[in-house]
Design a protein around this motif. Structure first.
Motif, mmCIF file in Angstrom:
data_model
loop_
_atom_site.group_PDB
_atom_site.id
_atom_site.type_symbol
_atom_site.label_atom_id
_atom_site.label_comp_id
_atom_site.label_asym_id
_atom_site.label_seq_id
_atom_site.Cartn_x
_atom_site.Cartn_y
_atom_site.Cartn_z
ATOM 1 N N SER A 83 0.856 -1.182 0.000
ATOM 2 C CA SER A 83 0.000 0.000 0.000
ATOM 3 C C SER A 83 0.893 1.235 0.000
ATOM 4 C CB SER A 83 -0.939 0.013 1.203
ATOM 5 O OG SER A 83 -0.210 0.197 2.384
ATOM 6 N N ARG A 84 0.379 2.292 -0.582
ATOM 7 C CA ARG A 84 1.072 3.585 -0.618
ATOM 8 C C ARG A 84 0.050 4.649 -0.252
ATOM 9 N NH1 ARG A 84 5.915 2.305 -2.667
ATOM 10 N NH2 ARG A 84 6.056 0.801 -4.334
ATOM 11 N N SER A 85 0.492 5.610 0.556
ATOM 12 C CA SER A 85 -0.407 6.669 1.005
ATOM 13 C C SER A 85 0.261 8.018 0.840
ATOM 14 C CB SER A 85 -0.769 6.489 2.483
ATOM 15 O OG SER A 85 -1.407 5.264 2.686
ATOM 16 N N LEU A 86 -0.559 9.036 0.651
ATOM 17 C CA LEU A 86 -0.047 10.403 0.620
ATOM 18 C C LEU A 86 -1.173 11.359 0.942
ATOM 19 C CD1 LEU A 86 -0.931 11.867 -2.325
ATOM 20 C CD2 LEU A 86 0.688 10.192 -3.129
ATOM 21 N N SER A 87 -0.784 12.566 1.297
ATOM 22 C CA SER A 87 -1.731 13.652 1.556
ATOM 23 C C SER A 87 -1.496 14.733 0.527
ATOM 24 C CB SER A 87 -1.520 14.259 2.946
ATOM 25 O OG SER A 87 -1.824 13.310 3.926
ATOM 26 N N VAL A 88 -2.588 15.275 0.011
ATOM 27 C CA VAL A 88 -2.503 16.388 -0.940
ATOM 28 C C VAL A 88 -3.185 17.576 -0.285
ATOM 29 C CG1 VAL A 88 -3.066 17.192 -3.243
ATOM 30 C CG2 VAL A 88 -2.602 14.771 -2.868
ATOM 31 N N GLN A 89 -2.466 18.688 -0.153
ATOM 32 C CA GLN A 89 -3.003 19.897 0.451
ATOM 33 C C GLN A 89 -3.308 20.889 -0.665
ATOM 34 O OE1 GLN A 89 -3.704 20.629 3.744
ATOM 35 N NE2 GLN A 89 -4.590 22.491 2.931
ATOM 36 N N CYS A 90 -4.586 21.185 -0.857
ATOM 37 C CA CYS A 90 -5.023 22.161 -1.860
ATOM 38 C C CYS A 90 -5.463 23.432 -1.147
ATOM 39 C CB CYS A 90 -6.189 21.605 -2.678
ATOM 40 S SG CYS A 90 -5.787 20.144 -3.639
ATOM 41 N N LYS A 91 -4.730 24.508 -1.327
ATOM 42 C CA LYS A 91 -5.068 25.769 -0.668
ATOM 43 C C LYS A 91 -6.313 26.401 -1.274
ATOM 44 C CE LYS A 91 -0.323 26.470 0.606
ATOM 45 N NZ LYS A 91 0.928 27.133 0.320
ATOM 46 N N SER A 92 -6.511 26.183 -2.573
ATOM 47 C CA SER A 92 -7.753 26.583 -3.231
ATOM 48 C C SER A 92 -8.280 25.352 -3.960
ATOM 49 C CB SER A 92 -7.485 27.727 -4.216
ATOM 50 O OG SER A 92 -6.580 27.320 -5.209
ATOM 51 N N GLY A 135 -8.541 21.726 0.601
ATOM 52 C CA GLY A 135 -8.083 21.275 1.903
ATOM 53 C C GLY A 135 -7.188 20.053 1.778
ATOM 54 N N THR A 136 -7.162 19.224 2.821
ATOM 55 C CA THR A 136 -6.296 18.050 2.854
ATOM 56 C C THR A 136 -7.058 16.835 2.344
ATOM 57 O OG1 THR A 136 -5.095 18.956 4.731
ATOM 58 C CG2 THR A 136 -4.839 16.600 4.308
ATOM 59 N N ILE A 137 -6.526 16.218 1.314
ATOM 60 C CA ILE A 137 -7.121 15.035 0.708
ATOM 61 C C ILE A 137 -6.165 13.867 0.930
ATOM 62 C CG2 ILE A 137 -7.914 13.989 -1.450
ATOM 63 C CD1 ILE A 137 -8.452 16.896 -2.431
ATOM 64 N N GLN A 138 -6.655 12.815 1.578
ATOM 65 C CA GLN A 138 -5.854 11.617 1.850
ATOM 66 C C GLN A 138 -6.090 10.605 0.733
ATOM 67 O OE1 GLN A 138 -3.785 11.306 4.488
ATOM 68 N NE2 GLN A 138 -4.351 13.318 5.229
ATOM 69 N N VAL A 139 -4.995 10.044 0.183
ATOM 70 C CA VAL A 139 -5.094 9.074 -0.906
ATOM 71 C C VAL A 139 -4.320 7.824 -0.503
ATOM 72 C CG1 VAL A 139 -4.652 8.649 -3.344
ATOM 73 C CG2 VAL A 139 -5.141 10.969 -2.571
ATOM 74 N N THR A 140 -4.938 6.655 -0.644
ATOM 75 C CA THR A 140 -4.284 5.379 -0.344
ATOM 76 C C THR A 140 -4.532 4.421 -1.491
ATOM 77 O OG1 THR A 140 -4.632 5.699 2.014
ATOM 78 C CG2 THR A 140 -4.112 3.469 1.296
ATOM 79 N N ALA A 141 -3.470 3.782 -1.952
ATOM 80 C CA ALA A 141 -3.567 2.761 -2.992
ATOM 81 C C ALA A 141 -3.042 1.454 -2.422
ATOM 82 C CB ALA A 141 -2.745 3.159 -4.207
ATOM 83 N N SER A 142 -3.719 0.360 -2.730
ATOM 84 C CA SER A 142 -3.257 -0.944 -2.287
ATOM 85 C C SER A 142 -3.401 -1.938 -3.427
ATOM 86 C CB SER A 142 -4.050 -1.420 -1.062
ATOM 87 O OG SER A 142 -5.409 -1.564 -1.402
ATOM 88 N N ALA A 143 -2.537 -2.965 -3.403
ATOM 89 C CA ALA A 143 -2.551 -4.003 -4.439
ATOM 90 C C ALA A 143 -1.772 -5.202 -3.942
ATOM 91 C CB ALA A 143 -1.930 -3.484 -5.738
#
Length: 156
Positions: A83-92, A135-143
């Motif tokens: 699995s891989r995870s990351l956070s994406v912070q979008c100010k707008s 805002g903060t978007i959490q993304v997780t991928a698994s395989a």
């Protein structure tokens, strides 16, 4: 007027006279385009290791990708999973295309303040999704065994 005179310049004769030069220029232009396409696809190709998260960002200054993690695991039956995870912070408000690719059983999970989410493509080895949010978007991928996660910003 004699139409068999070889010195007589007609549009048909002029076209036949210049055809080899025009054809050569067209062939050279096509060959150059093929070389550029092949070079652009082969030039940066690299295979990441299974333990290295693949996160590609082509984002403006108001989108920040953080918290890149990779966790390969083995369950009790001996099957490997990743699995891989990351956070994406979008100010707008931003529009992201998320791509998860792996060996098999690929799943993509997105959590956060989304205003829109649309599945673009899915099959057993990859999933693509477009999301819009702020805002903060959490993304997780698994395989099974190995997974790569890519984020591209299409807000522009």
């Amino acid at each position: 007027m004699d139409k068999t005179n070889p010195l007589l310049r007609t549009p048909g004769r002029e076209a036949r006279r210049h055809a080899p030069a025009i054809l050569g220029a067209v062939v050279a232009a096509i060959a150059l385009m093929v070389v550029l396409i092949v070079a652009s696809r082969v030039g940066g190709a690299r295979t990441p290791s299974p333990d290295e998260p693949t996160v590609t960002t082509a984002t403006p200054a108001d989108v920040v990708v953080t918290d890149q993690t990779a966790s390969p695991t083995v369950d009790a039956s001996g099957s490997a999973a990743a699995s891989r995870s990351l956070s994406v912070q979008c100010k707008s408000e931003c529009t992201l295309v998320l791509t998860a690719a792996g060996d098999a059983d690929v799943e993509l999970t997105v959590d956060g303040p989304l205003t829109h989410a649309r599945l673009l493509a899915t099959d057993p080895t990859s999933t693509r999704m477009q999301v819009v949010g702020t805002g903060t978007i959490q993304v997780t991928a698994s395989a099974a065994r190995q997974v790569d996660l890519t984020v591209a910003d299409e807000s522009r």
